[in-house]
Design an enzyme around this catalytic site. Structure first.
Site: not given
Ligand SMILES: NC(=O)c1ccc[n+]([C@@H]2O[C@H](COP(=O)([O-])OP(=O)(O)OC[C@H]3O[C@@H](n4cnc5c(N)ncnc54)[C@H](OP(=O)(O)O)[C@@H]3O)[C@@H](O)[C@H]2O)c1
Length: 276
Positions: A48, A106
């Site tokens: 991010y 992730h």
């Protein structure tokens, strides 16, 4: 904030705050307001590109560090053991903190097939105190079974796409059977047509709540941890005002019926979709 107990003994807040696309100074301000309002679980990821401002918001906040559960995630391009360790160190350093509370793989990226190696790195980083709890994201039962078989260590958390259009009944059942807490990403379906759904609107009218609050309450009553992202302070507040009413079993069942096999927002099936 109400808490669940993880299978490693630590606590996890029942609602969290998503930070995807909250970057830079404006992002730090929005994450800071979420902490002020009462969020105690903050979700971030190496990818991010906002670990720096997440850490800054935590440092600037008046909330004691030990009351905040900060999460980050290992990207798919760093699953090799040594790279995974360095990436975790990089995450901790970018946040400017001494340790992170929760670190997840992730995506499993099964075609690359390095997630067991990555998991071993998380296990070791936990043992060395760099991260407190370890978990996974977007893992299917077969991936979790392999982690258990090859390392003997189960994740504390599995963060998956979950909302009324894709309610993950089977995955939730599997996670619960392994005492893994399921977290819901895109719990509001990324504000797509879910937020105009007539069935949920009717239930919202009955309870004098918004559609979003009904959806988040539904997550809570399923035993799932939603991590809604909201930029606006008023929305951040509304999304936490879900502890003062209860949905009936019939209402839960009605919302469960909205789930569809093709209900994922962007067709990101972890058996096929890979992210790096
Ligand atoms: N592990 C993974 O692979 C993965 C994948 C995707 C996401 N995530 C995590 O999950 C978090 C949440 O998912 P998401 O950001 O994709 O989607 P989401 O939380 O389902 O939806 C976010 C959208 O809902 C809007 N919204 C929030 N509260 C609202 C309210 N009360 N009324 C009306 N609209 C409202 C937000 O608007 P504003 O922001 O404009 O207020 C934003 O457009 C992410 O931020 C990220 O941390 C993880």
């Amino acid at each position: 904030m109400e808490m669940y107990q993880l299978n490693d003994g630590f606590d996890l807040p029942k609602v969290g705050f998503g930070t995807y696309r909250l970057n830079g100074t404006a992002g730090a301000r929005r994450i800071g307001s979420a902490l002020n309002i009462g969020y105690r679980l903050i979700d971030s990821a190496f990818n991010y590109e906002n670990e720096g401002v997440v850490g800054q918001a935590i440092k600037n906040s008046s909330v004691p560090r030990d009351q905040i559960t900060v999460t980050s995630k290992l990207p798919g391009r760093h699953h090799h053991y040594q790279e995974a360790l360095e990436t975790i160190q990089e995450s901790v350093t970018r946040m400017g903190l001494d340790y992170l509370d929760l670190y997840l793989i992730h995506w499993p990226n099964p075609q690359k097939d390095l997630y067991v190696e990555a998991w071993q790195a998380l296990i070791d980083a936990q043992r060395w105190g760099w991260i407190r709890s370890i978990g996974v994201s977007n893992f299917l039962p077969e991936h979790i079974e392999r982690l258990e078989k090859e390392t003997g260590v189960l994740p504390a958390v599995n963060q998956v796409e979950l909302h009324p259009f894709f309610n993950q009944a089977e995955q939730r059942k599997f996670d619960a059977s392994k005492k893994i807490i399921t977290e819901a990403w895109s719990p509001l379906g990324r504000a797509n047509d879910l937020l105009q759904n007539e069935t949920i609107k009717e239930i919202a009218t009955t309870h004098h709540k918004s559609i979003v609050q009904i959806i988040l309450r539904w997550h809570l009553q399923l035993g799932v941890v939603p991590i809604p992202k909201a930029s606006h302070v008023s929305r951040q507040q509304d999304n936490l005002a879900i502890f003062d009413f209860t949905l009936s079993n019939e209402e839960i069942a009605t919302i469960n019926q909205l789930s569809r096999a093709d209900g994922r927002t962007f067709d990101q099936d972890p058996a096929r979709y890979e992210e790096f």
